[in-house]
Write an enzyme that holds these catalytic residues in place. Structure first.
Site, mmCIF file in Angstrom:
data_model
loop_
_atom_site.group_PDB
_atom_site.id
_atom_site.type_symbol
_atom_site.label_atom_id
_atom_site.label_comp_id
_atom_site.label_asym_id
_atom_site.label_seq_id
_atom_site.Cartn_x
_atom_site.Cartn_y
_atom_site.Cartn_z
ATOM 1 N N ASP A 173 0.833 -1.203 0.000
ATOM 2 C CA ASP A 173 0.000 0.000 0.000
ATOM 3 C C ASP A 173 0.870 1.257 0.000
ATOM 4 O O ASP A 173 1.137 1.861 1.040
ATOM 5 C CB ASP A 173 -0.988 0.022 1.168
ATOM 6 C CG ASP A 173 -2.192 -0.878 0.909
ATOM 7 O OD1 ASP A 173 -2.260 -1.489 -0.176
ATOM 8 O OD2 ASP A 173 -3.069 -0.956 1.779
ATOM 9 N N TYR A 176 -1.847 4.816 -2.515
ATOM 10 C CA TYR A 176 -3.300 4.956 -2.399
ATOM 11 C C TYR A 176 -3.868 5.724 -3.591
ATOM 12 O O TYR A 176 -4.779 6.536 -3.465
ATOM 13 C CB TYR A 176 -3.698 5.631 -1.087
ATOM 14 C CG TYR A 176 -3.653 4.689 0.091
ATOM 15 C CD1 TYR A 176 -4.810 4.175 0.648
ATOM 16 C CD2 TYR A 176 -2.435 4.283 0.634
ATOM 17 C CE1 TYR A 176 -4.771 3.292 1.715
ATOM 18 C CE2 TYR A 176 -2.378 3.396 1.701
ATOM 19 C CZ TYR A 176 -3.555 2.907 2.233
ATOM 20 O OH TYR A 176 -3.507 2.027 3.282
ATOM 21 N N ASN A 206 -3.253 -4.353 -1.298
ATOM 22 C CA ASN A 206 -4.525 -4.359 -2.024
ATOM 23 C C ASN A 206 -4.756 -3.074 -2.809
ATOM 24 O O ASN A 206 -5.413 -3.092 -3.857
ATOM 25 C CB ASN A 206 -5.687 -4.593 -1.059
ATOM 26 C CG ASN A 206 -5.700 -3.623 0.108
ATOM 27 O OD1 ASN A 206 -4.737 -3.556 0.879
ATOM 28 N ND2 ASN A 206 -6.771 -2.876 0.253
ATOM 29 N N HIS A 289 1.833 -8.215 2.859
ATOM 30 C CA HIS A 289 0.906 -7.148 3.220
ATOM 31 C C HIS A 289 -0.092 -7.534 4.313
ATOM 32 O O HIS A 289 -0.262 -6.810 5.290
ATOM 33 C CB HIS A 289 0.151 -6.669 1.984
ATOM 34 C CG HIS A 289 -0.674 -5.438 2.236
ATOM 35 N ND1 HIS A 289 -0.125 -4.256 2.688
ATOM 36 C CD2 HIS A 289 -2.011 -5.201 2.116
ATOM 37 C CE1 HIS A 289 -1.073 -3.341 2.821
ATOM 38 N NE2 HIS A 289 -2.235 -3.895 2.497
ATOM 39 N N HIS A 299 -9.843 -6.417 9.348
ATOM 40 C CA HIS A 299 -9.219 -7.424 8.464
ATOM 41 C C HIS A 299 -8.986 -8.762 9.162
ATOM 42 O O HIS A 299 -8.014 -9.461 8.851
ATOM 43 C CB HIS A 299 -7.905 -6.886 7.891
ATOM 44 C CG HIS A 299 -8.065 -5.604 7.136
ATOM 45 N ND1 HIS A 299 -8.883 -5.492 6.027
ATOM 46 C CD2 HIS A 299 -7.523 -4.371 7.331
ATOM 47 C CE1 HIS A 299 -8.825 -4.248 5.571
ATOM 48 N NE2 HIS A 299 -8.018 -3.549 6.347
ATOM 49 N N HIS A 326 -1.419 -3.497 6.132
ATOM 50 C CA HIS A 326 -2.859 -3.702 5.914
ATOM 51 C C HIS A 326 -3.726 -3.185 7.054
ATOM 52 O O HIS A 326 -4.636 -2.388 6.838
ATOM 53 C CB HIS A 326 -3.137 -5.179 5.640
ATOM 54 C CG HIS A 326 -4.429 -5.441 4.946
ATOM 55 N ND1 HIS A 326 -4.893 -4.658 3.900
ATOM 56 C CD2 HIS A 326 -5.371 -6.414 5.130
ATOM 57 C CE1 HIS A 326 -6.052 -5.142 3.472
ATOM 58 N NE2 HIS A 326 -6.359 -6.205 4.212
ATOM 59 N N HIS A 328 -4.376 -0.782 9.950
ATOM 60 C CA HIS A 328 -3.833 0.556 10.198
ATOM 61 C C HIS A 328 -3.612 0.781 11.699
ATOM 62 O O HIS A 328 -4.234 1.635 12.338
ATOM 63 C CB HIS A 328 -4.771 1.612 9.615
ATOM 64 C CG HIS A 328 -4.944 1.470 8.138
ATOM 65 N ND1 HIS A 328 -5.956 2.088 7.431
ATOM 66 C CD2 HIS A 328 -4.240 0.760 7.221
ATOM 67 C CE1 HIS A 328 -5.862 1.763 6.153
ATOM 68 N NE2 HIS A 328 -4.825 0.959 6.010
#
Length: 435
Positions: A173, A176, A206, A289, A299, A326, A328
């Site tokens: 990531d 973004y 992702n 990730h 998640h 992934h 946060h």
């Protein structure tokens, strides 16, 4: 009665003082950074970043608006004096109505270890300088995932800039951009001051996927812009690869490409692990990730499939440390394997708190699992200093009102020195040797 009343007041005051000292008020989200239009000459190098490209070699990547600009890098150990040069390859891509500039990738070397080089891209433009990693311990990695382009991202990058590190590790990531391709360009400009000076070794998350069925393939933008040394490590995909620096073997895996036992990534990982010489590289570090050990509400369970397939390989090989993003928030585990504490397993660290626009994942599950040692939902970055073949120092630095605050720290002893690898019997290691 008076004595009891005084005791009650003192107890309340003590309780309040403890609360004031220990409770941390999380920072509010910050807005996405605004990048004013700043036109540059079409041949001027933009979005310069570097990455390791095999033993004693470095890859220089940049973008130009001029499609005919050369992919030449001139370099040397003195400012303005370029004693060597190399020419590389170019690529570009179209994404719906967007067309990228010319993306250059040029490998330079052989280079001396722990040396400052000055370089220029395309025969013109500003001079940059980089420092190559050392040949032996100590070596330091800065770690930050899920960066994005917000005010907190800028704060994280500023704090990393204060760290004396050799390589930046990013477990997915990056920009973004999320289909808005010009955001890849602004991200490249945002990280250029750091990414042009120290190698950035990244793997996909992702938000890099950006697949539009029937129109665009997954990871098209990421693969074009952030080319990693996958071929040098025997991989057939830019989504997973490995590299070595000083006495550390680092494996970057892909959470969003096939990972089951019949997949190319699984076969490559098994082969890569079986070739690691722990006498030469006593430390084994893995990044991907989606975390496997996660006590946050966010998640939950997303890494279970990859964990079921690949954790036995990592355990058999004696992986010391696993870094993921992934989620946060920040979380550090004990040494774990198969869902529980294991002195011969890996330490798992989730560090998806670089500053993204989606904000923090503030809710953790209760009670805290026995394997979870420290967890907090704050923006920040990590620093991993491998001191020698037996000991490493990990610290996590919270962004607190634009000042870096060391909130978690721990000494980690390598598995090679603990006797774990010698104790693992043939049954646990034969998975790496099977065809």
């Amino acid at each position: 009665m008076e004595t009891k009343f005084i005791h009650l007041i003192l107890t309340l005051l003590l309780s309040i003082s403890v609360t004031v000292r220990t409770d941390y008020v999380r920072p509010q989200p910050r807005k996405t950074l605004h990048f004013p239009w700043n036109p540059k000459p079409p041949s001027q190098p933009q979005q310069v970043h570097i990455s390791l490209a095999g033993e004693k070699h470095m890859q220089i990547s940049w973008v130009t608006d001029d499609k005919s600009a050369p992919s030449i890098v001139e370099y040397g150990t003195s400012p303005g004096i370029y004693t060597s040069s190399a020419e590389g390859d170019t690529t570009s891509y179209s994404y719906l109505f967007y067309s990228s500039g010319k993306i250059h990738h040029t490998v330079i070397g052989p280079l001396e270890h722990d040396t400052v080089y000055f370089y220029r891209c395309g025969g013109q433009g500003p001079e940059f300088q980089l420092k190559t990693p050392p040949a032996q311990f100590p070596v330091t990695f800065a770690v930050a995932g899920d960066l994005g382009q917000t005010g907190w991202t800028k704060s994280t990058l500023d704090h990393i800039d204060q760290c004396k590190y050799n390589i930046h590790l990013l477990p997915g990531d990056l920009s973004y951009a999320d289909y808005m391709q010009h955001r890849w360009d602004t991200f490249g400009e945002l990280v250029q001051p750091l990414a042009s000076a120290r190698p950035w070794m990244v793997t996909e998350g992702n938000h890099e996927k950006e697949k539009i069925p029937l129109f665009t393939d997954a990871f098209q933008s990421y693969n074009a812009r952030w080319k990693m040394p996958f071929e040098e490590s025997g991989s057939t995909s830019n989504l997973y690869y490995s590299f070595e620096v000083a006495g550390v073997h680092v494996i970057m895996l892909g959470s969003y490409t096939d990972y089951d036992e019949l997949s190319d990534q699984y076969s490559w990982l098994k082969a890569d692990l079986s070739k690691v010489d722990r006498r030469k590289t006593p430390w084994l570090v893995v990044l991907f990730h989606v975390p496997w050990y996660n006590s946050n509400n966010a998640h939950q369970g997303e890494g279970d499939g990859m964990m079921a397939a690949m954790e036995p390989l990592l355990y058999a090989a004696g992986v010391d440390l696993v870094l993921a993003g992934h989620v946060h928030a920040y979380e550090r585990s004990k040494r774990v394997n198969n869902g529980k504490s294991d002195p011969c397993g890996a330490v798992h660290i989730t560090i998806g708190d670089g500053g993204n626009r989606e904000g923090l994942a503030a809710k953790f599950r209760k009670p805290q699992p026995e394997w979870s040692m420290f967890r907090e939902a704050s923006f920040g970055h990590g620093e991993l200093k491998i001191v020698n073949s037996t000991h490493a120092f990990w610290s996590w630095h919270r962004n607190d009102d634009d000042e870096p605050v060391r909130s978690d720290q721990v000494w980690i002893t390598s598995l090679i020195s603990s006797g774990c690898l010698a104790e693992k019997n043939y049954e646990s290691r034969k998975i790496l040797l099977s065809p």
